[in-house]
Design an enzyme around this catalytic site. Structure first.
Site, PDB file in Angstrom:
ATOM      1  N   TYR A  57       5.141   2.387  -8.938  1.00 56.88           N
ATOM      2  CA  TYR A  57       4.766   1.218  -9.189  1.00 56.88           C
ATOM      3  C   TYR A  57       4.350   1.257 -10.470  1.00 56.88           C
ATOM      4  CZ  TYR A  57      -0.179   2.442  -9.044  1.00 56.88           C
ATOM      5  OH  TYR A  57      -1.457   3.059  -9.034  1.00 56.88           O
ATOM      6  N   PHE A  67      -1.786  -1.400 -17.013  1.00 57.73           N
ATOM      7  CA  PHE A  67      -3.280  -0.525 -16.792  1.00 57.73           C
ATOM      8  C   PHE A  67      -3.039   0.502 -15.764  1.00 57.73           C
ATOM      9  CE2 PHE A  67      -2.692  -4.155 -13.724  1.00 57.73           C
ATOM     10  CZ  PHE A  67      -3.031  -3.446 -12.508  1.00 57.73           C
ATOM     11  N   ASP A  68      -1.952   0.694 -15.302  1.00 58.02           N
ATOM     12  CA  ASP A  68      -1.622   1.811 -14.261  1.00 58.02           C
ATOM     13  C   ASP A  68      -0.155   1.961 -14.066  1.00 58.02           C
ATOM     14  OD1 ASP A  68      -2.468   3.816 -12.586  1.00 58.02           O
ATOM     15  OD2 ASP A  68      -3.099   2.640 -10.994  1.00 58.02           O
ATOM     16  N   ILE A  87      -5.276  -3.470  -2.420  1.00 50.84           N
ATOM     17  CA  ILE A  87      -5.524  -4.886  -2.579  1.00 50.84           C
ATOM     18  C   ILE A  87      -4.629  -5.835  -1.528  1.00 50.84           C
ATOM     19  CG2 ILE A  87      -6.105  -4.837  -4.800  1.00 50.84           C
ATOM     20  CD1 ILE A  87      -3.300  -5.861  -5.707  1.00 50.84           C
ATOM     21  N   TYR A 113      -8.357  -8.170  -7.366  1.00 51.14           N
ATOM     22  CA  TYR A 113      -9.693  -7.716  -7.617  1.00 51.14           C
ATOM     23  C   TYR A 113     -10.979  -8.906  -7.696  1.00 51.14           C
ATOM     24  CZ  TYR A 113      -7.405  -3.104  -7.802  1.00 51.14           C
ATOM     25  OH  TYR A 113      -6.718  -1.987  -7.683  1.00 51.14           O
ATOM     26  N   PHE A 130       3.008  -6.536 -10.903  1.00 49.81           N
ATOM     27  CA  PHE A 130       3.555  -5.120 -10.286  1.00 49.81           C
ATOM     28  C   PHE A 130       4.827  -5.329 -10.328  1.00 49.81           C
ATOM     29  CE2 PHE A 130      -0.990  -5.427  -8.630  1.00 49.81           C
ATOM     30  CZ  PHE A 130      -1.474  -4.207  -9.210  1.00 49.81           C
TER      31      PHE A 130
END
Length: 456
Positions: A57, A67-68, A87, A113, A130
């Site tokens: 992902y 961010f990731d 999540i 979040y 995502f």
């Protein structure tokens, strides 16, 4: 909805595209999680609740800032679906995916979040984007030995589970090699399914199920009908089985703290007999369940009268000795030793406890300890011929083991010696070559000098 794989390559913001075209996959239909399929999966099967899923992902904020990414770490991310390990949006979104599928998810804060954000990367009340690829998924390994794999088709209700000894009402369908061999509703006591032609794997799985749960269980031979098979159902020895099980209802057995000493002693007598019946029938795992009940009821029982204390010790001693014999049959030798230790803690000169511990240690190749236990048996009962034979066996096995070690080490040292000899020979050859080259060079220089002198 499904779009082609090139949609995000035309300069559009992918998050904006999902906002406009994404499918609402929430149960509330509040547009909290929107999804677009970017690449269709390679199968029609989706992961189930509790399955372990493996994904790649990347995650971005709504402004497109990453961010990731698991790709950056070059390692897939794994989690158990529906267990709250990720999540909410992920539990919802990944459950709709097929193996090999790539999708885009847009997740509102209440499904991500929330107002807390996450670390310093995700601000408060952030909407997240995502791209997820579902690489693989597999059922839950209930006992971490690949013997019972569970896939949950319908999540159960509440948080209570049956315990050993609980009375359960289930619907089950058993299949083997694509053939259905059993289909029925049945009521039985957990731990005593064998009495109803139900394999031990079902008993063990039930204590992890909830009321109204419907699941598929894949049973290895050890948790199925084992080496004996089940001729009644046409099941061959060591066959792998698949069961679909629905736990309709259950009534828990009394826990230890709900029983007084008198009741525990009465129940201990009952389960001891059940265990003996299972043991004589070669159902060692089922016998273990019965004998373990005695231990759970009486091992930590205090404040007993003298009569109750004697009865309790008698039941515990029998339970530990019988458990040791079961574990020997099941080839779980460490557990056999542990149970013998417990028995000998109650009666240090117990002949059966010493002998069975010696057997387990012999099978673990701990010849000295085994020999010591068999010698203790003879000290208790000099007429025990089996112990005398086992001492001879320990001595013979130890000798064979030492001879084998000597051969292994001799071969090892021989190889080392041969390697060292080759290295020495190689070094010697190199030295001679160097010396020979130096000699030729000196001879050549002398000849040149001679020629020069003659010329003068």
């Amino acid at each position: 909805m499904t779009t082609d794989e090139g949609t995000s390559n035309n300069g559009e913001n992918p998050a904006a595209t999902v906002t406009e075209q994404g499918e609402d996959i929430t149960t509330k239909k509040d547009r909290g999680v929107l999804k677009i399929v970017k690449r269709v999966g390679t199968s029609d099967e989706a992961p189930m609740f509790g399955d372990k899923v493996y994904v790649h992902y990347k995650g971005m904020l709504s402004d497109g800032k990453k961010f990731d990414s698991s790709h950056d770490r070059k390692k897939p991310f794994a989690f158990s679906l529906g267990q709250g390990q990720v999540i909410k949006a992920w539990d919802i979104g990944v459950s709709t995916m097929k193996k090999g599928e790539i999708c885009h998810l847009l997740c509102k804060p209440e499904y991500a979040y929330g107002s807390a954000g996450h670390l310093q990367k995700i601000p408060s009340n952030a909407t997240l984007f995502f791209e997820i690829e579902l690489l693989d998924f597999k059922g839950e390994d209930l006992f971490e030995d690949s013997g019972v794999i569970r896939r949950i088709k319908r999540k159960g209700e509440g948080y209570s589970n049956p315990n050993e000894g609980a009375t359960v009402k289930v619907h089950l369908e058993g299949c083997c090699g694509g053939r259905t061999f059993d289909c029925r509703d049945v009521v039985f006591v957990v731990g005593e399914g064998e009495d109803h032609d139900i394999p031990i794997g079902i008993d063990k799985a039930l204590v992890k199920m909830q009321r109204e749960e419907q699941c598929i269980l894949y049973l290895g031979p050890r948790y199925g009908f084992g080496e004996a098979g089940k001729p009644k159902f046409g099941i061959d020895p060591n066959a792998e089985l698949m069961y679909e099980v629905t736990l309709k209802s259950f009534e828990k057995a009394k826990e230890s703290w709900e029983m007084d000493t008198k009741e525990k002693l009465a129940q201990a007598a009952i389960v001891k007999e059940k265990g003996t019946v299972y043991f004589k029938g070669g159902k060692y795992t089922q016998a273990v369940i019965q004998y373990r009940k005695i231990v759970s009821w009486l091992e930590m029982e205090y404040g007993l009268s003298e009569k109750e204390s004697k009865a309790s010790e008698s039941f515990l001693l029998a339970a530990f000795l019988n458990l040791a014999m079961c574990y020997l049959k099941l080839r779980e030798y460490n557990k056999a030793v542990e149970c013998c230790d417990k028995a000998l803690g109650l009666d240090s000169a117990n002949e059966k406890g010493l002998y069975r511990r010696g057997e387990a240690q012999l099978l673990m190749n701990d010849f000295e300890s085994a020999k010591g236990d068999f010698e203790k048996v003879l000290a208790v009962n000099p007429q025990n011929r089996a112990a005398r034979l086992q001492i001879s066996m320990c001595q013979r096995k130890a000798k064979e083991h030492n001879e084998r070690d000597r051969r292994v080490y001799a071969n090892m040292f021989k190889k080392f010696a041969e390697r060292d000899a080759k290295e020495e020979a190689s070094k010697a050859g190199s030295k001679k070559a160097v010396e020979g080259a130096a000699g030729k060079q000196h001879e050549s220089q002398a000849m040149e000098e001679g020629k020069a002198k003659g010329h003068v």
